[in-house]
Scaffold this motif. Structure first.
Motif, short mmCIF file in Angstrom:
data_model
loop_
_atom_site.label_atom_id
_atom_site.label_comp_id
_atom_site.label_asym_id
_atom_site.label_seq_id
_atom_site.Cartn_x
_atom_site.Cartn_y
_atom_site.Cartn_z
N ILE A 85 4.51 -6.14 22.95
CA ILE A 85 5.43 -4.98 22.42
C ILE A 85 5.04 -3.60 22.92
CG2 ILE A 85 4.34 -4.68 20.30
CD1 ILE A 85 7.07 -4.14 18.99
N CYS B 223 4.77 1.36 20.01
CA CYS B 223 6.05 0.94 18.96
C CYS B 223 5.38 1.97 17.50
CB CYS B 223 5.69 -0.55 18.87
SG CYS B 223 4.20 -1.17 17.99
N GLU C 228 8.27 -0.96 13.71
CA GLU C 228 8.38 -1.96 14.83
C GLU C 228 7.06 -2.95 14.86
OE1 GLU C 228 11.00 0.85 17.55
OE2 GLU C 228 8.92 0.93 17.69
N LYS D 195 10.62 -3.82 23.46
CA LYS D 195 9.44 -3.37 24.11
C LYS D 195 9.28 -1.94 24.26
CE LYS D 195 9.11 -7.23 27.15
NZ LYS D 195 9.53 -7.78 28.74
N PHE E 73 7.15 -6.89 14.64
CA PHE E 73 6.66 -7.68 15.87
C PHE E 73 5.60 -8.81 15.01
CE2 PHE E 73 3.57 -8.96 18.63
CZ PHE E 73 4.34 -9.46 19.78
N ILE F 124 -0.47 -6.52 16.85
CA ILE F 124 0.67 -6.58 17.99
C ILE F 124 -0.09 -6.63 19.19
CG2 ILE F 124 2.00 -4.74 16.90
CD1 ILE F 124 0.70 -2.74 18.75
#
Length: 217
Positions: A106, A110, A114, A89, A118, A151
């Motif tokens: 998340i 990010c 990342e 996170k 995700f 995301i």
């Protein structure tokens, strides 16, 4: 992308952008030059709209929901995310926009790597889908929950999806073609793709150098 847009304009084709993102992020994603060249830019699904680069329309989710209900929705999301067990996170889990809330399990802070990781994790585990189902059960009477991008998902009043922007253009054109990649039910392109006022074109993943998947109407 600019070359493609220039060729469209040269042929007399009016080009616009519709995105769930706010105007700042639209400019980040597609570039300010593309926004400036487009006849219309509908950020936040058309709830903050430009024509020839000039603002002309705005509507607020805060005014629709009221502060008490908006606070209840935000608190519910924060509690859910706090209890959510996912690999990583980051920060900015809820982004308040003029016409919607953007929710990211998340967190929008990010990195690109990342974000990609995700997206694959979510594809396998259905994190966003499960989150949306909980929200729909709690708040779904008059709200829409639309998964888009890698995301996050958007929350907005019913009818405030991307088809909202069509009211500004439907009387000016004989045909409106829409291009998008999240056209299946639950995707944030679905409503405008299926709308009888448009001719929808579903695209697979678009591999381009810029970090975006622009949508043209």
């Amino acid at each position: 992308m600019i070359d493609t847009l220039d060729r469209c304009i040269a042929k007399g084709i009016a080009v616009g952008i519709v995105s769930g993102s706010d105007l700042h992020k639209v400019k980040e994603q597609v570039g300010e030059a593309l926004v400036n060249k487009s006849l219309y830019t509908f950020s936040e699904n058309g709830l903050y709209s430009l024509k020839n680069g000039a603002f002309f329309s705005q509507k607020s989710v805060k005014d629709y929901l009221g502060e008490d209900r908006l606070k209840k929705l935000i608190n519910f999301c924060l509690h859910y995310i706090a209890d959510l067990d996912i690999p990583i996170k980051r920060g900015t889990f809820i982004e308040y926009r003029t016409g919607m809330l953007n929710i990211s399990p998340i967190g929008r802070n990010c990195s690109r790597e990342e974000r990609d990781e995700f997206e694959q994790y979510d594809h396998k585990t259905g994190v966003r889908k499960a989150f949306v189902e909980k929200l729909r059960a709690e708040f779904g009477d008059d709200l829409t929950f639309s998964v888009g991008g890698q995301i996050s998902f958007d929350v907005f009043p019913k009818g405030w999806d991307k088809s909202y922007c069509l009211q500004f253009v439907e009387k000016d054109f004989d045909e409106i073609h829409f291009f998008g990649d999240k056209c299946k039910p639950g995707g944030n392109d679905h409503e405008i793709y299926e709308d009888p006022r448009t001719i929808g074109h579903e695209l697979s993943l678009i591999h381009i150098s810029e970090p975006t998947r622009p949508r043209l109407i």
